[in-house]
Design a protein around this motif. Structure first.
Motif, short mmCIF file in Angstrom:
data_model
loop_
_atom_site.label_atom_id
_atom_site.label_comp_id
_atom_site.label_asym_id
_atom_site.label_seq_id
_atom_site.Cartn_x
_atom_site.Cartn_y
_atom_site.Cartn_z
N CYS A 21 -10.61 6.41 -2.72
CA CYS A 21 -9.82 7.27 -1.80
C CYS A 21 -8.99 8.49 -1.77
O CYS A 21 -8.84 8.79 -3.05
N TRP A 35 -4.90 -0.54 -4.94
CA TRP A 35 -5.94 -1.58 -4.13
C TRP A 35 -5.74 -2.65 -3.82
O TRP A 35 -5.36 -2.86 -4.62
N ARG A 37 -6.34 -5.75 -0.77
CA ARG A 37 -7.28 -6.44 0.24
C ARG A 37 -7.08 -7.96 0.43
O ARG A 37 -5.82 -8.76 0.26
N ARG A 44 -2.44 -10.57 2.55
CA ARG A 44 -3.11 -9.07 1.67
C ARG A 44 -2.79 -9.23 0.13
O ARG A 44 -0.83 -9.74 0.11
N TYR A 93 -11.14 -3.54 2.55
CA TYR A 93 -9.80 -3.24 0.89
C TYR A 93 -9.21 -2.01 1.83
O TYR A 93 -9.72 -1.03 2.76
N TYR A 94 -7.52 -1.98 1.04
CA TYR A 94 -7.37 -1.18 1.71
C TYR A 94 -6.19 -0.32 0.24
O TYR A 94 -5.99 -0.67 -0.77
N TRP A 114 -0.88 3.95 3.47
CA TRP A 114 -1.49 3.26 3.67
C TRP A 114 -3.34 3.93 4.49
O TRP A 114 -2.94 4.55 5.32
N GLN A 116 -6.85 2.90 6.09
CA GLN A 116 -7.35 2.35 7.44
C GLN A 116 -8.15 1.37 7.01
O GLN A 116 -7.88 0.22 7.45
N GLY A 117 -8.33 0.71 4.96
CA GLY A 117 -9.53 -0.45 4.81
C GLY A 117 -11.12 0.26 5.45
O GLY A 117 -11.49 1.30 6.40
#
Length: 124
Positions: A21, A35, A37, A44, A93-94, A114, A116-117
């Protein structure tokens, strides 16, 4: 602060992936970074967090002993090392950033920024 998550992919059960990240615009120095998911049809969920002040960490129970969160100050990056992956780890996963506090925030509503995943798929 803008966040960019990367490192997802397809891996067999028992394998490893390393998520990154990266922050731009501002440094992570005023934020804790987490993190999360999300799987299809599910909410989430919190995975892990690192506190920027002292690198204190917290993990959801299902990943303890398998995942490790760390930071690279020079690169303004947070890393999630995922080992011994299981099919149930499959999700998007974010990474997310929240204002620095001593306690660990696990509710996604408490996070301000955040990425973008990135998709993680673990095959059995």
């Amino acid at each position: 602060v803008q966040l960019q998550a990367s490192g997802g992919g397809l891996v067999q059960a028992g394998g490893s992936l390393r998520l990154s990240c990266a922050a731009s615009g501002r440094t992570f120095s005023s934020y804790n970074v987490g993190w999360f998911r999300q799987s299809p049809g599910k909410e989430r969920e919190f995975v892990s967090i690192i506190r920027w002040s002292d690198s204190g960490t917290n993990y959801t129970e299902s990943v303890k002993g398998r995942f490790t969160i760390s930071r690279d100050n020079a690169k303004n990056t947070v890393i999630l090392q995922m080992n011994s992956l299981k099919p149930e780890d499959t999700a998007v996963y974010y990474c997310a950033a929240t204002g620095a506090t001593w306690y660990f925030k696990t509710d996604p509503k408490e996070y301000d920024y955040w990425g973008q995943g990135t998709q993680v798929t673990v095959s059995s």
